[in-house]
Design an enzyme around this catalytic site. Structure first.
Site, mmCIF file in Angstrom:
data_model
loop_
_atom_site.group_PDB
_atom_site.id
_atom_site.type_symbol
_atom_site.label_atom_id
_atom_site.label_comp_id
_atom_site.label_asym_id
_atom_site.label_seq_id
_atom_site.Cartn_x
_atom_site.Cartn_y
_atom_site.Cartn_z
ATOM 1 N N ASP A 187 109.471 89.699 10.911
ATOM 2 C CA ASP A 187 108.282 89.585 11.772
ATOM 3 C C ASP A 187 108.458 88.479 12.795
ATOM 4 O OD1 ASP A 187 106.967 91.296 10.113
ATOM 5 O OD2 ASP A 187 106.082 89.685 8.913
HETATM 6 N N1 URA Z 1 108.119 89.803 4.569
HETATM 7 C C1 URA Z 1 107.267 89.512 5.564
HETATM 8 O O1 URA Z 1 106.070 89.437 5.354
HETATM 9 N N2 URA Z 1 107.773 89.295 6.785
HETATM 10 C C2 URA Z 1 109.096 89.367 7.073
HETATM 11 O O2 URA Z 1 109.498 89.158 8.218
HETATM 12 C C3 URA Z 1 109.965 89.658 6.023
HETATM 13 C C4 URA Z 1 109.455 89.873 4.782
#
Ligand code: URA
Length: 241
Positions: free
Chosen positions: A104
């Site tokens: 993310d």
């Molecule tokens: N879990 C999340 O919430 N975000 C990420 O980027 C990776 C794993």
């Protein structure tokens, strides 16, 4: 037999979309004849494919680790012009490569890139279950029951249950809890949603390991090629699939 664009992307020449465009624009020939049909059936054992008049023999495999900074997007193009991970790739990468899974925007840490689509698929396939480790800062103080819930599996807001995970608490300041969490699946925003499921917002998230590859001391925003041992371990995972 496979379609031409699919063969080009499997050979690591371009992404599927880019390969479709290359073919449609008349830059690809098969057995000496330009074909503009991305779905043209190809026998990889006998058909000779050329791109811009040069034989396509398959790009050399490339495996790269990046320390993705928070605030950089795992996407090729952002309509709002925000920075993307592609802007951090070193110059001179010999071919098209793609990120293995995604992190993310606000998440930092280890992001792998490769043009080896078999290895890329194995690393993200939930049936293979490659472990991914995160350092997670959560708001509030977690109880032993919270930690056990994360270990056993929690019910996410869409009703799905997460698989068993490893979780250990790390030294934390009052009012927050740091944990190290290892999961073997990769649902969208999974760690943040697991935090929400136990009533604790994730306020910082860094991925520190993917299967045999560790983030280690790689500086934020920098990349490194994987070592031969790491590549061997990834290929072994893909073979065991
Ligand atoms: N879990 C999340 O919430 N975000 C990420 O980027 C990776 C794993």
């Amino acid at each position: 037999m496979r379609g031409l664009a699919r063969v080009l992307s499997k050979m690591g020449v371009a992404s599927r979309t880019e390969a479709t465009e290359l073919v449609a624009s008349g830059r690809v020939s098969v057995n000496g004849r330009v074909t503009r049909d991305p779905g043209a059936a190809i026998d990889q054992g006998s058909d000779q494919i050329e791109l811009d008049g040069r034989p396509v023999t398959g790009a050399a495999p490339v495996y790269l680790a990046m320390h993705k900074p928070a605030g950089v997007l795992t996407t090729a193009h952002d309509p709002e012009g925000r920075p993307t991970v592609y802007g951090l790739l070193p110059r001179g990468i010999p071919s098209w490569i793609f990120p293995v899974g995604r992190l993310d925007g606000p998440t930092s840490g280890l992001l792998l890139f490769t043009n080896d689509s078999v290895a890329g698929q194995a690393l993200t396939d939930p049936d293979v279950g490659v472990p991914k480790t995160y350092e997670v800062k959560l708001k509030g103080e977690l109880t032993q029951a919270d930690v056990e819930a994360l270990q056993k599996g929690v019910r996410l807001e869409d009703g799905t249950l997460t698989r068993p995970a490893q979780c250990r608490t790390m030294p934390s300041k009052e009012g927050t809890t740091w944990i190290e969490l290892t999961i073997r699946e990769g649902k969208n925003r999974q760690v943040r949603r697991m935090g929400r499921a136990i009533g604790h917002k994730v306020v910082r998230l860094t991925r520190t390991r993917v299967g045999p590859v560790e983030l280690g001391g790689l500086e934020v925003g920098k990349c490194r090629m994987l070592t031969a041992a790491e590549v061997r371990a990834i290929r072994a995972l893909a073979r065991g699939k």
